[in-house]
Design a protein around this motif. Structure first.
Motif, PDB file in Angstrom:
ATOM      1  N   VAL B  24     -21.268  79.844 -35.708  1.00 33.05           N
ATOM      2  CA  VAL B  24     -21.567  80.492 -36.990  1.00 33.05           C
ATOM      3  C   VAL B  24     -22.819  81.353 -36.864  1.00 33.05           C
ATOM      4  O   VAL B  24     -22.869  82.488 -37.345  1.00 33.05           O
ATOM      5  CB  VAL B  24     -21.717  79.441 -38.116  1.00 33.05           C
ATOM      6  N   LEU B  25     -23.821  80.825 -36.161  1.00 30.08           N
ATOM      7  CA  LEU B  25     -25.041  81.614 -35.979  1.00 30.08           C
ATOM      8  C   LEU B  25     -24.740  82.918 -35.248  1.00 30.08           C
ATOM      9  O   LEU B  25     -25.184  83.995 -35.651  1.00 30.08           O
ATOM     10  CB  LEU B  25     -26.083  80.816 -35.191  1.00 30.08           C
ATOM     11  N   LEU B  26     -23.941  82.816 -34.181  1.00 29.52           N
ATOM     12  CA  LEU B  26     -23.647  84.017 -33.397  1.00 29.52           C
ATOM     13  C   LEU B  26     -22.800  84.994 -34.192  1.00 29.52           C
ATOM     14  O   LEU B  26     -22.954  86.211 -34.064  1.00 29.52           O
ATOM     15  CB  LEU B  26     -22.944  83.630 -32.086  1.00 29.52           C
ATOM     16  N   LEU B  27     -21.930  84.465 -35.043  1.00 20.01           N
ATOM     17  CA  LEU B  27     -21.113  85.317 -35.910  1.00 20.01           C
ATOM     18  C   LEU B  27     -22.017  86.131 -36.829  1.00 20.01           C
ATOM     19  O   LEU B  27     -21.849  87.353 -36.990  1.00 20.01           O
ATOM     20  CB  LEU B  27     -20.181  84.428 -36.738  1.00 20.01           C
ATOM     21  N   LEU B  28     -22.998  85.448 -37.413  1.00 19.37           N
ATOM     22  CA  LEU B  28     -23.921  86.137 -38.306  1.00 19.37           C
ATOM     23  C   LEU B  28     -24.755  87.158 -37.542  1.00 19.37           C
ATOM     24  O   LEU B  28     -24.964  88.287 -37.998  1.00 19.37           O
ATOM     25  CB  LEU B  28     -24.824  85.119 -39.006  1.00 19.37           C
ATOM     26  N   PHE B  29     -25.209  86.743 -36.341  1.00 14.46           N
ATOM     27  CA  PHE B  29     -25.942  87.690 -35.498  1.00 14.46           C
ATOM     28  C   PHE B  29     -25.076  88.919 -35.253  1.00 14.46           C
ATOM     29  O   PHE B  29     -25.533  90.062 -35.360  1.00 14.46           O
ATOM     30  CB  PHE B  29     -26.313  87.038 -34.151  1.00 14.46           C
ATOM     31  N   GLY B  30     -23.810  88.674 -34.910  1.00 15.95           N
ATOM     32  CA  GLY B  30     -22.889  89.775 -34.616  1.00 15.95           C
ATOM     33  C   GLY B  30     -22.780  90.723 -35.786  1.00 15.95           C
ATOM     34  O   GLY B  30     -22.817  91.958 -35.617  1.00 15.95           O
ATOM     35  N   PHE B  31     -22.721  90.137 -36.981  1.00 15.55           N
ATOM     36  CA  PHE B  31     -22.606  90.954 -38.185  1.00 15.55           C
ATOM     37  C   PHE B  31     -23.805  91.897 -38.319  1.00 15.55           C
ATOM     38  O   PHE B  31     -23.653  93.096 -38.562  1.00 15.55           O
ATOM     39  CB  PHE B  31     -22.494  90.027 -39.399  1.00 15.55           C
ATOM     40  N   TYR B  32     -25.001  91.350 -38.094  1.00 14.31           N
ATOM     41  CA  TYR B  32     -26.196  92.186 -38.248  1.00 14.31           C
ATOM     42  C   TYR B  32     -26.371  93.162 -37.096  1.00 14.31           C
ATOM     43  O   TYR B  32     -26.848  94.275 -37.294  1.00 14.31           O
ATOM     44  CB  TYR B  32     -27.438  91.312 -38.445  1.00 14.31           C
ATOM     45  N   VAL B  48     -33.165  92.057 -36.939  1.00 18.14           N
ATOM     46  CA  VAL B  48     -32.013  91.152 -37.037  1.00 18.14           C
ATOM     47  C   VAL B  48     -32.524  89.715 -37.120  1.00 18.14           C
ATOM     48  O   VAL B  48     -32.046  88.915 -37.927  1.00 18.14           O
ATOM     49  CB  VAL B  48     -31.090  91.329 -35.819  1.00 18.14           C
ATOM     50  N   TYR B  49     -33.546  89.431 -36.315  1.00 22.62           N
ATOM     51  CA  TYR B  49     -34.060  88.060 -36.295  1.00 22.62           C
ATOM     52  C   TYR B  49     -34.765  87.701 -37.590  1.00 22.62           C
ATOM     53  O   TYR B  49     -34.709  86.568 -38.038  1.00 22.62           O
ATOM     54  CB  TYR B  49     -34.969  87.848 -35.080  1.00 22.62           C
ATOM     55  N   SER B  50     -35.423  88.679 -38.200  1.00 22.53           N
ATOM     56  CA  SER B  50     -36.077  88.344 -39.483  1.00 22.53           C
ATOM     57  C   SER B  50     -35.041  88.059 -40.555  1.00 22.53           C
ATOM     58  O   SER B  50     -35.260  87.202 -41.410  1.00 22.53           O
ATOM     59  CB  SER B  50     -36.994  89.464 -39.969  1.00 22.53           C
ATOM     60  N   VAL B  51     -33.917  88.782 -40.511  1.00 22.44           N
ATOM     61  CA  VAL B  51     -32.863  88.489 -41.491  1.00 22.44           C
ATOM     62  C   VAL B  51     -32.249  87.122 -41.189  1.00 22.44           C
ATOM     63  O   VAL B  51     -31.992  86.321 -42.094  1.00 22.44           O
ATOM     64  CB  VAL B  51     -31.765  89.579 -41.454  1.00 22.44           C
TER      65      VAL B  51
END
Lengths: 323, 234
Positions: B24-32, B48-51
């Motif tokens: 899930v974390l990587l999915l969100l990272f991918g989105f950003y 990206v990391y701050s979001v």
């Protein structure tokens, strides 16, 4: 002394779970903790293993105080708690490996774990998930876990719960074998189980030690009177009269007609008198067929019930000797 | 300690929790990252990391909710506490395993940046700084989560409690403008994870924030160990 327990008391607020318990155990003995559920058996074991602490008193295992030198003491103990500490999502082998590392065992791993699995007979399930095992197997995995590292002291809280009769006998034999070079403390509320393996029995009730002795001592300490149940064929009144007339008989109680023409009588002998021979002689002389005779000395069961049922206990039972 | 860390790490990836968390974390990272790519400037990469800061704070409770709750419910804590190791080691093993799962997610989150670096030149110093910041607040949050899970047998209660703590630490700095008492406002800005994380997001290696996060780890490690020991005295 392998285990020394000195004036152990545990209070939960107002509630006294353990009251001033002292005992000690030497090497290679089996001590049986007996008591009704909730008597304080598990609490005592949890304190010895360092899971709980005492409100007062101390415990030494192998000379190490369990509070001052907990890790040294814990190293000497293999513990099977009431509910074996098993992770359902691990395989048996994975779990035993984990315990091996957790206890920082230095014995050769493969050989040691294999030996233990063979000993408790879980080799055939070693690759299965613990969560899928039956209760009997889980109990044995719990036992295996306690044996890892070959600790000199084994503390087993109701080790045969959930096992079938055949497995119970296997575990009993296993404990007997282990007792050749281990100090074992095991608890149970089932008397024959303790009787079968223990060299010494401690009876706990309501947090207090109410008796301490060998099975033989406990059986004989409660009563010096000899009891016999006998079934004789013959006219009831005549038989009863003749039995009462025997010299060493104190009382005769007619239990009733058990088979057609056969009555059962319960006799109590006078102090120190064995009734069996006079009864036999009488029956033979009068030609009354004797269909059964059992010597019903107070069994350990009776001792147990008597001790845990009432508070009044003769002092000589709690003198607390060393095994 | 290593035995416990190993066992915990395995159990994260034997159950779906580890995969779901990292996935899930990587999915969100991918989105950003996708958004960064559509803007077309690698200078937005550290942001990206701050979001993700908020998302990570939201997901971290899932990682720690079962750590001691499950042990207590299965009565396996009895096995751990009667083993010849100190409580400090037990707690640290638990902490380390959860932290490693989070670290795995963070390291994997760098893959897109590595790929982007073939076509552009991202600001690695800023990016690694913000990753370090992420690891620090992650460690602090995990330490808090492990402590909360040692308070209850219920995973759900542990998860919700940790959520509460993480939301509190996220939003507390919004309170500082409302509070007139300067001391209290000072305390609020001092403990706000958001305030502490911001320097890293800007590419600053802020020593006081590093010490702050490590202190949080140490304090809750200590509290958890005491909590486990208090069981003995209960």
């Amino acid at each position: 002394m392998m285990i020394e327990v000195h004036r152990l008391t545990k209070r939960y607020g107002e509630n006294v779970a353990l009251n001033n318990i002292s005992f000690s155990a030497g090497e290679n003995t089996v001590i049986g903790f007996l008591g009704p559920n909730g008597a304080g058996k598990s609490t005592t074991m949890n304190i010895i293993t360092g899971y709980l602490s005492a409100s007062s008193g101390w415990v030494k295992v192998g000379g190490f105080d369990t509070v001052d030198q907990p890790n040294e003491a814990k190293k000497l103990i293999g513990y099977l708690p009431e509910l074996p500490p098993l992770y359902p999502d691990m395989t048996v082998r994975g779990y035993l490996n984990f315990v091996y590392e957790l206890k920082k065992v230095t014995l050769p791993r493969e050989k040691h774990l294999r030996e233990i699995c063979a000993l408790v007979k879980i080799l055939d399930v070693s690759h299965r998930l613990i969560g899928n095992l039956s209760k009997g197997y889980r109990q044995r995995v719990g036992l295996a876990q306690a044996l890892i590292g070959n600790p000199p002291v084994l503390i087993l809280d109701e080790p045969t719960v959930g096992l079938d009769p055949k497995q119970i006998i296997e575990v009993r034999n296993l404990i007997k074998n282990l007792s050749k070079n281990h100090t074992v403390i095991l608890s149970s509320h089932i008397l024959p189980e303790i009787q079968a393996v223990a060299d010494r029995i401690l009876i706990i009730n309501n947090g207090s030690l109410v008796a301490d002795g060998t099975p033989f001592e406990l059986e004989h300490s409660m009563s010096a009177q000899h009891h016999v149940s006998v079934r004789l064929e013959g006219a009831m009144e005549e038989v009863e009269k003749a039995l009462s007339g025997l010299q060493s008989v104190q009382t005769v109680r007619n239990i009733g007609e058990k088979e057609p023409g056969v009555w059962e009588y319960e006799l109590t002998g006078k102090e120190g008198k064995d009734l069996r021979r006079p009864i036999f002689a009488l029956a033979a002389k009068r030609n009354w067929p004797m269909l059964s005779m059992t010597s019903s000395d107070l069994s350990l069961e009776d001792v147990f019930l008597r001790l845990t049922g009432s508070a009044a206990v003769p002092d000589d039972l709690t003198k607390g000797r060393d095994a | 300690m290593t035995a416990i860390a190993k066992k915990e790490l395995k159990s994260y990836f034997l159950s779906p929790i580890g995969y779901v968390f990292v996935g899930v974390l990587l999915l969100l990272f991918g989105f950003y990252y996708y958004q960064v790519l559509s803007v077309g400037s690698s200078s937005f990469l550290p942001q990206v990391y701050s979001v993700m800061f908020i998302w990570c704070m939201m997901l971290l409770p899932l990682l720690t909710m079962r750590s001691f709750s499950d042990e207590m419910r299965n009565h396996t804590d009895q096995g751990l506490l009667t083993a010849p190791i100190g409580v400090g080691g037990i707690v640290f093993g638990k902490f380390l395993a959860a932290f490693l799962v989070f670290a795995i997610a963070m390291v994997l989150s760098l893959i897109p940046i590595v790929i982007i670096s073939f076509f552009a030149s991202p600001d690695w110093a800023a990016i690694l700084g913000t990753v370090l910041g992420s690891l620090l607040y992650g460690a602090a949050m995990i330490s808090i989560g492990v402590f909360i899970s040692s308070l209850t047998k219920s995973q759900i209660v542990a998860a919700i409690g940790t959520f509460g703590a993480s939301i509190f630490l996220l939003v507390i700095n919004q309170l500082s403008s409302l509070v007139t008492n300067t001391v209290l406002a000072g305390v609020i800005t001092w403990i706000s994870f958001d305030n502490r994380y911001q320097p890293f997001a800007k590419g600053i290696l802020d020593l006081s924030s590093i010490v702050f996060f490590l202190s949080v780890v140490a304090i809750f490690w200590f509290l958890t160990a005491r909590k486990l020991e208090s069981k003995r005295w209960g």
